[in-house]
Design an enzyme around this catalytic site. Sequence first.
Site, short mmCIF file in Angstrom:
data_model
loop_
_atom_site.label_atom_id
_atom_site.label_comp_id
_atom_site.label_asym_id
_atom_site.label_seq_id
_atom_site.Cartn_x
_atom_site.Cartn_y
_atom_site.Cartn_z
N ASP A 104 0.83 -1.21 0.00
CA ASP A 104 0.00 0.00 0.00
C ASP A 104 0.87 1.26 0.00
OD1 ASP A 104 -2.31 1.48 -0.01
OD2 ASP A 104 -2.71 1.25 2.13
N ASN A 127 -10.65 -3.27 -6.04
CA ASN A 127 -9.91 -2.32 -6.88
C ASN A 127 -10.55 -2.12 -8.26
OD1 ASN A 127 -6.57 -3.27 -5.70
ND2 ASN A 127 -7.91 -1.61 -5.01
C1 FPP Z 1 -2.05 0.17 -3.34
O1 FPP Z 1 -1.58 1.49 -3.35
C2 FPP Z 1 -1.48 -0.58 -4.44
C3 FPP Z 1 -2.21 -1.15 -5.43
C4 FPP Z 1 -3.68 -1.07 -5.50
C5 FPP Z 1 -1.57 -1.84 -6.55
C6 FPP Z 1 -0.30 -2.57 -6.27
C7 FPP Z 1 0.38 -2.73 -7.56
C8 FPP Z 1 1.74 -2.65 -7.77
C9 FPP Z 1 2.69 -2.53 -6.67
C10 FPP Z 1 2.33 -2.67 -9.13
C11 FPP Z 1 2.01 -3.81 -10.03
C12 FPP Z 1 2.14 -5.14 -9.42
C13 FPP Z 1 2.90 -6.14 -9.92
C14 FPP Z 1 2.83 -7.49 -9.30
C15 FPP Z 1 3.81 -5.92 -11.06
P1 FPP Z 1 -2.63 2.68 -3.45
O2 FPP Z 1 -2.71 3.08 -4.88
O3 FPP Z 1 -3.90 2.27 -2.81
O4 FPP Z 1 -1.89 3.77 -2.61
P2 FPP Z 1 -2.57 4.93 -1.76
O5 FPP Z 1 -3.23 4.28 -0.60
O6 FPP Z 1 -1.37 5.75 -1.35
O7 FPP Z 1 -3.49 5.67 -2.68
#
Ligand code: FPP
Length: 241
Positions: free
Chosen positions: A14, A62
């Site tokens: 996250d 998501n």
């Molecule tokens: C949460 O951060 C993260 C995600 C919803 C996506 C995770 C994806 C990756 C790390 C990249 C792609 C994955 C692979 C396996 C190549 P957020 O966007 O909710 O962060 P925030 O809470 O700060 O808004």
Amino acid sequence: MRARLPRHIAIIMDGNGRWAQARGLPRAAGHRAGSKAVRRVVRVCRRMGIEALTLYAFSVQNWGRPDEEVSNLMELLGEFIIREWQEIMDQEIRVVHLGELRRIPGPVREKLLALERASRHHRGMTLALALSYGSREEMVRATRKMVGKALAGKLSRQQVTEAGLAACLDTASLPDPDLVIRTGGERRLSNFLLWQSAYAELVFSDILWPDFMQADLRAVVAEFQRRNRRYGLTGEQAGED
Ligand code: FPP
């Protein structure tokens, strides 16, 4: 005696959005930086001899994000598979997915399934990608499988057991996670491996996922090694000093 390593580490990655926002960049830049952190963490876990690593890459919930962000994440996943393919082969990593791939765009799904097929005999480490994954949804699917067997006369009431249910979950081929890490400062599980984490140690880190370095993973593992796992027993029974 060397302290025990966790067999299975599961991570809620996250903080990509906030990482980007803090730099005045689009959220996509945060996810891109996040995929570099994925590469770092896969490498360090493989080097440490961790048996299984599960990454929560995309939850069922998501899908509700703006279309542009969803397509961006799918694109990154496709790129990740192509870019890391050779290293996954060289490092003998077995790739599996958790979750329901039906909604994942065809070309990305095909690439992922091809990688799973190509890596299925690898024994170096298992990398499980939780994609379009939700723990409650997974439990409902597992229950449906069991009810299907029961209705077909292949499962009696007495045969409904913990082990039987676990075998119907997407994680059937994995040990339960010993350590669940969430980066980004929030302290919740967000529908991730709820059944499987019954006895996992939880570590919440304030570091945003794109800033999560190999040393941070090692520090969390060291914290895990300092904890006493009792599984409902007394400290004495569990062999504490
Ligand atoms: C949460 O951060 C993260 C995600 C919803 C996506 C995770 C994806 C990756 C790390 C990249 C792609 C994955 C692979 C396996 C190549 P957020 O966007 O909710 O962060 P925030 O809470 O700060 O808004």
